[in-house]
Write a protein that holds these residues in place. Structure first.
Motif, PDB file in Angstrom:
ATOM      1  N   LYS A 192       0.840  -1.202   0.000  1.00 16.11           N
ATOM      2  CA  LYS A 192       0.000   0.000   0.000  1.00 16.11           C
ATOM      3  C   LYS A 192       0.879   1.258   0.000  1.00 16.11           C
ATOM      4  N   ALA A 193       0.534   2.198  -0.859  1.00 18.59           N
ATOM      5  CA  ALA A 193       1.232   3.486  -0.888  1.00 18.59           C
ATOM      6  C   ALA A 193       0.759   4.326   0.296  1.00 18.59           C
ATOM      7  N   TRP A 194       1.681   5.039   0.907  1.00 18.20           N
ATOM      8  CA  TRP A 194       1.375   5.817   2.107  1.00 18.20           C
ATOM      9  C   TRP A 194       1.782   7.271   1.916  1.00 18.20           C
ATOM     10  N   LEU A 195       0.833   8.180   2.172  1.00 16.20           N
ATOM     11  CA  LEU A 195       1.104   9.611   2.096  1.00 16.20           C
ATOM     12  C   LEU A 195       1.534  10.158   3.450  1.00 16.20           C
ATOM     13  N   GLY A 196       0.845   9.743   4.507  1.00 17.81           N
ATOM     14  CA  GLY A 196       1.230  10.193   5.845  1.00 17.81           C
ATOM     15  C   GLY A 196       0.372  11.313   6.388  1.00 17.81           C
ATOM     16  N   ILE A 197      -0.941  11.215   6.166  1.00 16.83           N
ATOM     17  CA  ILE A 197      -1.867  12.190   6.726  1.00 16.83           C
ATOM     18  C   ILE A 197      -3.028  11.464   7.390  1.00 16.83           C
ATOM     19  N   GLU A 198      -3.704  12.167   8.272  1.00 25.07           N
ATOM     20  CA  GLU A 198      -4.995  11.735   8.792  1.00 25.07           C
ATOM     21  C   GLU A 198      -5.994  12.809   8.388  1.00 25.07           C
TER      22      GLU A 198
ATOM     23  N   LYS B 199      -3.928  15.888  10.470  1.00 25.99           N
ATOM     24  CA  LYS B 199      -2.608  15.528  10.987  1.00 25.99           C
ATOM     25  C   LYS B 199      -1.702  15.189   9.819  1.00 25.99           C
ATOM     26  N   VAL B 200      -0.468  15.674   9.896  1.00 27.40           N
ATOM     27  CA  VAL B 200       0.581  15.316   8.944  1.00 27.40           C
ATOM     28  C   VAL B 200       1.672  14.630   9.760  1.00 27.40           C
ATOM     29  N   TYR B 201       1.984  13.383   9.428  1.00 21.98           N
ATOM     30  CA  TYR B 201       3.011  12.639  10.158  1.00 21.98           C
ATOM     31  C   TYR B 201       4.385  13.223   9.883  1.00 21.98           C
ATOM     32  N   LEU B 202       5.206  13.295  10.934  1.00 26.65           N
ATOM     33  CA  LEU B 202       6.580  13.779  10.795  1.00 26.65           C
ATOM     34  C   LEU B 202       7.359  12.870   9.858  1.00 26.65           C
ATOM     35  N   ASP B 203       8.213  13.461   9.051  1.00 21.82           N
ATOM     36  CA  ASP B 203       9.081  12.744   8.113  1.00 21.82           C
ATOM     37  C   ASP B 203       8.313  11.892   7.103  1.00 21.82           C
ATOM     38  N   SER B 204       7.057  12.211   6.871  1.00 18.99           N
ATOM     39  CA  SER B 204       6.237  11.458   5.910  1.00 18.99           C
ATOM     40  C   SER B 204       6.366  12.084   4.527  1.00 18.99           C
ATOM     41  N   PRO B 205       5.935  11.355   3.505  1.00 20.74           N
ATOM     42  CA  PRO B 205       5.881  11.956   2.172  1.00 20.74           C
ATOM     43  C   PRO B 205       5.026  13.233   2.151  1.00 20.74           C
ATOM     44  N   ALA B 206       3.955  13.258   2.942  1.00 15.60           N
ATOM     45  CA  ALA B 206       3.093  14.444   3.000  1.00 15.60           C
ATOM     46  C   ALA B 206       3.844  15.648   3.546  1.00 15.60           C
ATOM     47  N   GLU B 207       4.596  15.449   4.613  1.00 17.58           N
ATOM     48  CA  GLU B 207       5.359  16.560   5.186  1.00 17.58           C
ATOM     49  C   GLU B 207       6.386  17.073   4.173  1.00 17.58           C
ATOM     50  N   LYS B 208       7.065  16.148   3.508  1.00 13.53           N
ATOM     51  CA  LYS B 208       8.072  16.541   2.515  1.00 13.53           C
ATOM     52  C   LYS B 208       7.447  17.275   1.333  1.00 13.53           C
ATOM     53  N   ALA B 209       6.183  16.948   1.009  1.00 13.83           N
ATOM     54  CA  ALA B 209       5.496  17.600  -0.117  1.00 13.83           C
ATOM     55  C   ALA B 209       4.879  18.938   0.277  1.00 13.83           C
ATOM     56  N   GLY B 210       4.840  19.239   1.578  1.00 15.02           N
ATOM     57  CA  GLY B 210       4.317  20.526   2.021  1.00 15.02           C
ATOM     58  C   GLY B 210       2.878  20.523   2.499  1.00 15.02           C
ATOM     59  N   PHE B 211       2.292  19.350   2.762  1.00 11.33           N
ATOM     60  CA  PHE B 211       0.930  19.312   3.305  1.00 11.33           C
ATOM     61  C   PHE B 211       0.902  19.968   4.675  1.00 11.33           C
ATOM     62  N   LYS B 212      -0.231  20.588   4.996  1.00 12.88           N
ATOM     63  CA  LYS B 212      -0.433  21.245   6.287  1.00 12.88           C
ATOM     64  C   LYS B 212      -1.800  20.851   6.836  1.00 12.88           C
ATOM     65  N   ALA B 213      -1.897  20.806   8.161  1.00 15.78           N
ATOM     66  CA  ALA B 213      -3.202  20.596   8.791  1.00 15.78           C
ATOM     67  C   ALA B 213      -4.118  21.718   8.324  1.00 15.78           C
ATOM     68  N   GLY B 214      -5.341  21.363   7.976  1.00 22.74           N
ATOM     69  CA  GLY B 214      -6.300  22.337   7.461  1.00 22.74           C
ATOM     70  C   GLY B 214      -6.455  22.291   5.954  1.00 22.74           C
ATOM     71  N   ASP B 215      -5.473  21.718   5.245  1.00 24.43           N
ATOM     72  CA  ASP B 215      -5.622  21.565   3.790  1.00 24.43           C
ATOM     73  C   ASP B 215      -6.853  20.713   3.514  1.00 24.43           C
ATOM     74  N   VAL B 216      -7.618  21.079   2.504  1.00 26.69           N
ATOM     75  CA  VAL B 216      -8.766  20.280   2.075  1.00 26.69           C
ATOM     76  C   VAL B 216      -8.364  19.585   0.784  1.00 26.69           C
ATOM     77  N   LEU B 217      -8.467  18.255   0.775  1.00 25.34           N
ATOM     78  CA  LEU B 217      -8.093  17.467  -0.399  1.00 25.34           C
ATOM     79  C   LEU B 217      -9.179  17.596  -1.460  1.00 25.34           C
ATOM     80  N   LEU B 218      -8.795  18.057  -2.637  1.00 23.18           N
ATOM     81  CA  LEU B 218      -9.746  18.235  -3.732  1.00 23.18           C
ATOM     82  C   LEU B 218      -9.589  17.178  -4.820  1.00 23.18           C
TER      83      LEU B 218
END
Length: 157
Positions: free
Chosen positions: A46-52, A65-84
């Motif tokens: 399973k591919a993992w982005l690293g967010i809740e 939630k953005v997990y520390l050292d996750s692909p999401a954190e490295k890509a710049g995701f932030k809590a509050g982002d709405v996935l479109l």
């Protein structure tokens, strides 16, 4: 193999510690042993982005939630982002099947482009997806086992 044994022990310990749990909306018909094997096999690829996330009133998902050292954190995701969207596929409750199909095609190492809404503007974030970390895998398996296989008990002498 040692990690698998650790996951099993953690799951069994949690199942013993909490005798009753609220039911999951999906019923698992597999035996506890089969379920553990199937879930681990599935999560290994399973591919993992690293967010809740949590669902919004508009039927999209917001990152809480953005997990520390996750692909999401490295890509710049932030809590509050709405996935479109994921690679151009709308990520909404009304388009859930198409989104799930697109997500299931991704494997660890895949690159994915997410469209998010942040502070009223759309933003593109590209992530190189990773593998599900063992501790996250153990948490997910444990939650499922508690919800679906709470009758599992450790044998005593």
């Amino acid at each position: 193999m040692k990690a698998w044994a650790t996951i099993c022990v953690v799951v069994l310990m949690v199942a013993v510690a909490i005798p009753t749990v609220a039911g999951d909306k999906h019923n698992c018909s597999a035996s506890a042993d089969d379920c553990l094997r199937k879930m681990q096999d599935k999560m290994e690829t399973k591919a993992w982005l690293g967010i809740e996330t949590e669902e919004t009133d508009s039927g999209f998902w917001a990152v809480n939630k953005v997990y520390l050292d996750s692909p999401a954190e490295k890509a710049g995701f932030k809590a509050g982002d709405v996935l479109l969207a994921l690679d151009g596929v709308e990520m909404s409750k009304k388009n859930k099947e198409a989104y799930k199909k697109a997500a299931h095609q991704l494997v660890p190492g895949s690159k994915a482009t997410y469209t998010v809404k942040r502070d009223g503007s759309k933003k593109q974030l590209e992530a190189q997806l990773g593998s599900v970390p063992r501790e996250v895998m153990a948490q997910w398996i444990g939650e499922h086992m508690l919800a679906q296989h709470a009758q599992v008990r450790v044998a005593s002498k």
